[in-house]
Design an enzyme around this catalytic site. Sequence first.
Site, PDB file in Angstrom:
ATOM      1  N   CYS A 130      14.352 -47.446 -24.451  1.00 38.47           N
ATOM      2  CA  CYS A 130      15.608 -47.535 -23.708  1.00 38.47           C
ATOM      3  C   CYS A 130      16.108 -46.104 -23.493  1.00 38.47           C
ATOM      4  CB  CYS A 130      16.614 -48.338 -24.531  1.00 38.47           C
ATOM      5  SG  CYS A 130      18.256 -48.448 -23.797  1.00 38.47           S
ATOM      6  N   ASN A 131      16.236 -45.702 -22.238  1.00 36.26           N
ATOM      7  CA  ASN A 131      16.703 -44.341 -21.955  1.00 36.26           C
ATOM      8  C   ASN A 131      18.129 -44.132 -22.460  1.00 36.26           C
ATOM      9  OD1 ASN A 131      14.691 -42.906 -19.912  1.00 36.26           O
ATOM     10  ND2 ASN A 131      14.705 -45.087 -19.469  1.00 36.26           N
ATOM     11  N   THR A 132      18.946 -45.169 -22.313  1.00 37.70           N
ATOM     12  CA  THR A 132      20.351 -45.055 -22.712  1.00 37.70           C
ATOM     13  C   THR A 132      20.458 -44.834 -24.216  1.00 37.70           C
ATOM     14  OG1 THR A 132      20.883 -46.571 -20.911  1.00 37.70           O
ATOM     15  CG2 THR A 132      22.599 -46.195 -22.553  1.00 37.70           C
ATOM     16  N   CYS A 173      15.647 -45.749 -16.150  1.00 38.08           N
ATOM     17  CA  CYS A 173      16.083 -46.887 -16.978  1.00 38.08           C
ATOM     18  C   CYS A 173      14.883 -47.809 -17.046  1.00 38.08           C
ATOM     19  CB  CYS A 173      17.266 -47.589 -16.324  1.00 38.08           C
ATOM     20  SG  CYS A 173      17.659 -49.218 -17.019  1.00 38.08           S
ATOM     21  N   THR A 174      14.576 -48.314 -18.231  1.00 35.96           N
ATOM     22  CA  THR A 174      13.327 -49.057 -18.408  1.00 35.96           C
ATOM     23  C   THR A 174      13.338 -50.422 -17.716  1.00 35.96           C
ATOM     24  OG1 THR A 174      14.109 -49.858 -20.564  1.00 35.96           O
ATOM     25  CG2 THR A 174      12.730 -47.884 -20.559  1.00 35.96           C
ATOM     26  N   GLY A 178      24.401 -49.650 -20.925  1.00 40.14           N
ATOM     27  CA  GLY A 178      24.656 -48.593 -19.945  1.00 40.14           C
ATOM     28  C   GLY A 178      26.109 -48.186 -19.809  1.00 40.14           C
TER      29      GLY A 178
HETATM   30  N1  DGL Z   1      16.972 -50.312 -20.418  1.00 39.33           N
HETATM   31  C1  DGL Z   1      18.058 -49.414 -20.625  1.00 39.33           C
HETATM   32  C2  DGL Z   1      17.638 -47.978 -20.264  1.00 39.33           C
HETATM   33  O1  DGL Z   1      16.470 -47.646 -20.232  1.00 39.33           O
HETATM   34  C3  DGL Z   1      19.373 -49.683 -19.963  1.00 39.33           C
HETATM   35  C4  DGL Z   1      19.877 -51.040 -19.724  1.00 39.33           C
HETATM   36  C5  DGL Z   1      21.290 -51.249 -20.212  1.00 39.33           C
HETATM   37  O2  DGL Z   1      22.241 -50.805 -19.557  1.00 39.33           O
HETATM   38  O3  DGL Z   1      21.394 -51.841 -21.277  1.00 39.33           O
HETATM   39  O4  DGL Z   1      18.482 -47.141 -20.036  1.00 39.33           O
END
Ligand code: DGL
Length: 263
Positions: free
Chosen positions: A76-78, A188-189, A46
Site C-alpha cells: 500500500c503506497n499510502t 496506488c496499488t 487515502g
Molecule cells: N492501495 C492504497 C495505496 O496503494 C490506497 C487505497 C486507500 O485509499 O486505502 O495507496
Amino acid sequence: MERSYENYIGVFDSGVGGISVLKECAALLPHEDFLFYGDSAHNPYGDKTPEEVLSLSMAAMEEMIRGGVKALVIACNTATSIAGKDLRAKYETETFPVIGIEPAVKPAALDDSGSRILVMATANTLSQDKYYHLIEHWGSNHTIIPLPCVGLAQRIEQGNLDGEDLMELLEHLLSPYVGKVDSIVLGCTHYPFIKKQISQIMGSDVPLFDGGAGTARELKRRLGVAGLLSDSRENGRIVFRSSVNTEEELRLYQWMYGQPIEE
Ligand code: DGL
C-alpha cells in the site's frame, strides 16, 4: 489469527489493491506461500489522518505476525508513505524483512517516453515527505504532475471495474491531461486493476508505471539476503484474509486475483 502461516510471506493493503502486488510477487516467487490481508473494513486509507493510518497498519501487521509469517510486504503506497519508517523500525529484524512500495517515479523518469509525468495516487501519498524526496531525486529533469485521485480506490474496492460511475470519475480526473502527459505513474496499488480504462481515456501510447514488479524484485532480494527463500519445488499456496470477514468479501479477493494487471 492463529499461528498457522509459518513460512508464508504476508502481504498487506488497506483493501483489494495489494492483490496487484501479490500477483507480481507470486509470479516472481512461484514456490513461496503467501498470506494476503486486506483491511477492507477500514478502506480507504487515502484520506485518513496519519495517526489512523499508522495504528491501522500496525494492527494489520501484528495480525499477520501472530499468524507466523516470515516476511511482510506493505503493498500500500499510502501506508508505506505515512507509516513505512515506523513500521520497519518496530517490526523489521535481520531475519524478518519488511518491504514497502513507492510510486514508480524512478522507472517513469528513466524511461525515454518524455518529460511530462502524471502521478496518480491518494491525497495522503502525495502530501508525504517520501513523495517529495522521490520527485526531488528522480524528477529534476521532468515535469511531475501530482493527481490526487480522491474516491478512486473506493470505487475499485467495490470490484465493479467496468462500472459507469468508475468510468465517469476516471474521465473527470483524467480528461484535463489528455494529450498533455507522456507517461503515468499508478501510485496506488488499486489502480493497476483499471489500466485498460485509464488507457482508454489517455491513449494506449501513454505508458503506465506501477511499483508492483519492483517491490516483488526487492522482496526476492531481501529474502535471499536473509536466507529465507523457499526451497520447495511445489507451487506455493495463496491464502486470503480480510478485516471484512465474510465469504462474499473473500470471493471478491479471489476474483480480483484472477483479473489481469497487464495492459
Ligand atoms: N492501495 C492504497 C495505496 O496503494 C490506497 C487505497 C486507500 O485509499 O486505502 O495507496
